[in-house]
Design a protein around this motif. Sequence first.
Motif, PDB file in Angstrom:
ATOM      1  N   MET A  38       0.833  -1.200   0.000  1.00 45.48           N
ATOM      2  CA  MET A  38       0.000   0.000   0.000  1.00 45.48           C
ATOM      3  C   MET A  38       0.862   1.241   0.000  1.00 45.48           C
ATOM      4  O   MET A  38       1.842   1.318   0.717  1.00 45.48           O
ATOM      5  CB  MET A  38      -0.903   0.004   1.246  1.00 45.48           C
ATOM      6  CG  MET A  38      -1.847   1.201   1.316  1.00 45.48           C
ATOM      7  SD  MET A  38      -2.710   1.304   2.906  1.00 45.48           S
ATOM      8  CE  MET A  38      -1.360   1.863   3.958  1.00 45.48           C
ATOM      9  N   ASP A  39       0.473   2.210  -0.797  1.00 45.19           N
ATOM     10  CA  ASP A  39       1.163   3.494  -0.777  1.00 45.19           C
ATOM     11  C   ASP A  39       0.723   4.289   0.441  1.00 45.19           C
ATOM     12  O   ASP A  39      -0.342   4.069   0.999  1.00 45.19           O
ATOM     13  CB  ASP A  39       0.833   4.292  -2.039  1.00 45.19           C
ATOM     14  CG  ASP A  39       1.406   3.634  -3.280  1.00 45.19           C
ATOM     15  OD1 ASP A  39       1.103   4.128  -4.364  1.00 45.19           O
ATOM     16  OD2 ASP A  39       2.124   2.638  -3.170  1.00 45.19           O
ATOM     17  N   THR A  40       1.508   5.247   0.818  1.00 45.85           N
ATOM     18  CA  THR A  40       1.153   6.084   1.964  1.00 45.85           C
ATOM     19  C   THR A  40       0.650   7.441   1.528  1.00 45.85           C
ATOM     20  O   THR A  40       0.426   8.312   2.349  1.00 45.85           O
ATOM     21  CB  THR A  40       2.379   6.280   2.883  1.00 45.85           C
ATOM     22  OG1 THR A  40       3.439   6.864   2.128  1.00 45.85           O
ATOM     23  CG2 THR A  40       2.831   4.949   3.456  1.00 45.85           C
ATOM     24  N   THR A  41       0.474   7.636   0.213  1.00 46.98           N
ATOM     25  CA  THR A  41       0.035   8.929  -0.301  1.00 46.98           C
ATOM     26  C   THR A  41      -1.398   9.210   0.107  1.00 46.98           C
ATOM     27  O   THR A  41      -2.310   8.478  -0.239  1.00 46.98           O
ATOM     28  CB  THR A  41       0.121   8.957  -1.847  1.00 46.98           C
ATOM     29  OG1 THR A  41       1.436   8.623  -2.237  1.00 46.98           O
ATOM     30  CG2 THR A  41      -0.248  10.333  -2.367  1.00 46.98           C
ATOM     31  N   LYS A  42      -1.606  10.289   0.869  1.00 46.65           N
ATOM     32  CA  LYS A  42      -2.925  10.701   1.291  1.00 46.65           C
ATOM     33  C   LYS A  42      -2.998  12.218   1.226  1.00 46.65           C
ATOM     34  O   LYS A  42      -1.987  12.899   1.138  1.00 46.65           O
ATOM     35  CB  LYS A  42      -3.221  10.244   2.730  1.00 46.65           C
ATOM     36  CG  LYS A  42      -3.154   8.743   2.934  1.00 46.65           C
ATOM     37  CD  LYS A  42      -3.455   8.405   4.392  1.00 46.65           C
ATOM     38  CE  LYS A  42      -3.313   6.910   4.646  1.00 46.65           C
ATOM     39  NZ  LYS A  42      -3.591   6.578   6.069  1.00 46.65           N
ATOM     40  N   ALA A  99      -5.072  -7.004  -3.870  1.00 46.42           N
ATOM     41  CA  ALA A  99      -4.790  -7.653  -2.588  1.00 46.42           C
ATOM     42  C   ALA A  99      -4.431  -6.624  -1.526  1.00 46.42           C
ATOM     43  O   ALA A  99      -4.852  -6.731  -0.370  1.00 46.42           O
ATOM     44  CB  ALA A  99      -3.667  -8.667  -2.749  1.00 46.42           C
ATOM     45  N   ALA A 100      -3.635  -5.611  -1.912  1.00 50.45           N
ATOM     46  CA  ALA A 100      -3.253  -4.563  -0.964  1.00 50.45           C
ATOM     47  C   ALA A 100      -4.478  -3.780  -0.504  1.00 50.45           C
ATOM     48  O   ALA A 100      -4.597  -3.425   0.677  1.00 50.45           O
ATOM     49  CB  ALA A 100      -2.241  -3.621  -1.608  1.00 50.45           C
ATOM     50  N   PHE A 101      -5.385  -3.524  -1.427  1.00 48.13           N
ATOM     51  CA  PHE A 101      -6.623  -2.813  -1.072  1.00 48.13           C
ATOM     52  C   PHE A 101      -7.468  -3.639  -0.110  1.00 48.13           C
ATOM     53  O   PHE A 101      -7.993  -3.125   0.883  1.00 48.13           O
ATOM     54  CB  PHE A 101      -7.419  -2.493  -2.334  1.00 48.13           C
ATOM     55  CG  PHE A 101      -8.801  -1.972  -2.071  1.00 48.13           C
ATOM     56  CD1 PHE A 101      -8.999  -0.680  -1.593  1.00 48.13           C
ATOM     57  CD2 PHE A 101      -9.917  -2.769  -2.295  1.00 48.13           C
ATOM     58  CE1 PHE A 101     -10.275  -0.189  -1.344  1.00 48.13           C
ATOM     59  CE2 PHE A 101     -11.195  -2.292  -2.048  1.00 48.13           C
ATOM     60  CZ  PHE A 101     -11.368  -1.005  -1.579  1.00 48.13           C
ATOM     61  N   LEU A 102      -7.587  -4.922  -0.386  1.00 50.39           N
ATOM     62  CA  LEU A 102      -8.416  -5.793   0.450  1.00 50.39           C
ATOM     63  C   LEU A 102      -7.826  -5.996   1.835  1.00 50.39           C
ATOM     64  O   LEU A 102      -8.553  -6.304   2.788  1.00 50.39           O
ATOM     65  CB  LEU A 102      -8.595  -7.156  -0.239  1.00 50.39           C
ATOM     66  CG  LEU A 102      -9.428  -7.149  -1.521  1.00 50.39           C
ATOM     67  CD1 LEU A 102      -9.336  -8.516  -2.205  1.00 50.39           C
ATOM     68  CD2 LEU A 102     -10.881  -6.791  -1.212  1.00 50.39           C
ATOM     69  N   ALA A 103      -6.519  -5.824   1.962  1.00 51.38           N
ATOM     70  CA  ALA A 103      -5.848  -6.072   3.240  1.00 51.38           C
ATOM     71  C   ALA A 103      -6.048  -4.952   4.254  1.00 51.38           C
ATOM     72  O   ALA A 103      -5.772  -5.135   5.443  1.00 51.38           O
ATOM     73  CB  ALA A 103      -4.355  -6.289   3.008  1.00 51.38           C
TER      74      ALA A 103
END
Length: 218
Positions: free
Chosen positions: A1-5, A47-51
């Motif tokens: 997952m990226d940390t961009t927010k 998968a990263a989104f679902l996690a």
Amino acid sequence: MDTTKSPSTDEVAEWVYVVDDDLSVREALSSLIRSVGLNVETFSSAAAFLAVPRKSSPACLILDVRMPDLSGLELQALLTRAGICIPIVFITGHGDIPMAVRAIKHGAIEFLAKPFRDEDLISAIRSALARAHDDQHEAQEIARVRQRFEQLTGREKEVVAYIVQGYLNKQVAAELGISETTIKVHRHNIMSKMNVRTLPDLVRMMEKLAPSESKPRK
């Protein structure tokens, strides 16, 4: 997952999730979305989104169609089966009409082929977030109706199922083998507990629940 927010971490704010395996695309979309004042979180794969647990805030999903392991369309199907309601805007550089039709048929808000105009994406996001607000409001309303319905006694639940199907008091009494006077008492209690004044209001409220709750049990 990226940390961009975006700078804001307000949990009641709207969120846009971006899932794309191309880092440059994620960075460009993140910058664009933040430029219009929206919170954004990016992911390199389905998968990263679902996690990551979803926030309770209204949100939408910007989803690439073609990705390794789990494609965008496969993720859409998985979310649908899991009962996870989140409006989706598909983006792709390799889409075709049948693919777009499939995505829209299964509830996608928009299907944009790359390169697309920034204005088109932002417009699609706005539409998706509006849908998210509507869905959240509907879910809250259903929860309120469910809470009221669960306050009914077992007999009252039997009676209301007949009432909303248009049965008269005497017909309900005959079906359940009890007096019409008792049915009238149950009916009064039902209207009070469900917080409605008219039969049409009760019918509309019951329609929000599962169909099985508004049909007499034979």
